[in-house]
Write a protein that holds these residues in place. Sequence first.
Motif, PDB file in Angstrom:
ATOM      1  N   GLU A   1       0.834  -1.203   0.000  1.00  0.00           N
ATOM      2  CA  GLU A   1       0.000   0.000   0.000  1.00  0.00           C
ATOM      3  C   GLU A   1       0.865   1.247   0.000  1.00  0.00           C
ATOM      4  N   ASN A   2       0.413   2.278  -0.697  1.00  0.00           N
ATOM      5  CA  ASN A   2       1.079   3.562  -0.724  1.00  0.00           C
ATOM      6  C   ASN A   2       0.283   4.527   0.148  1.00  0.00           C
ATOM      7  N   TYR A   3       0.777   4.798   1.352  1.00  0.00           N
ATOM      8  CA  TYR A   3       0.071   5.657   2.292  1.00  0.00           C
ATOM      9  C   TYR A   3       0.509   7.119   2.199  1.00  0.00           C
ATOM     10  N   SER A   4       1.307   7.468   1.217  1.00  0.00           N
ATOM     11  CA  SER A   4       1.783   8.846   1.112  1.00  0.00           C
ATOM     12  C   SER A   4       0.726   9.779   0.520  1.00  0.00           C
TER      13      SER A   4
ATOM     14  N   PHE B   1      -3.583  10.419   0.013  1.00  0.00           N
ATOM     15  CA  PHE B   1      -4.945  10.042   0.398  1.00  0.00           C
ATOM     16  C   PHE B   1      -5.874  10.269  -0.780  1.00  0.00           C
TER      17      PHE B   1
END
Length: 129
Positions: A46-49, A51
């Motif tokens: 997952e790329n949480y950088s 939203f």
Amino acid sequence: MQHEKFGEKDFQTIIGNLLRYGVWISLSVAFIGGIVYLLHHSADIENYSAFHENDRNIFEVISAIYQGVIQGNGESLIFFGIILLFLTPVLRVLLSLFSFLLEKDYLYVGITLIVIVIILISVSFGFSH
């Protein structure tokens, strides 16, 4: 033979069972959804950088969850479990309303109707901006 009236104790038993089984069923559905999700997405990163907001109304969300549950989508099963968990106390309030109507306790009927209206308003405006 004497028939017993359906009383408050019977309603309390039904409400208790509704809460108990509602929580267990929603937990089971969400747990199964988690297992299905992990089986299909265990290697995903997952790329949480960033939203990404999904600005959809409640009918689109429920429709998407319904379609996902039909297809066996793990994420949709988790959401369905959460919806079941949310609906459990709502059904309890509706059963209470029915109980108060049978008992002709109109003060509590009014209070319960206010609670139902508050729930409906919060759900309606919680999904729209």
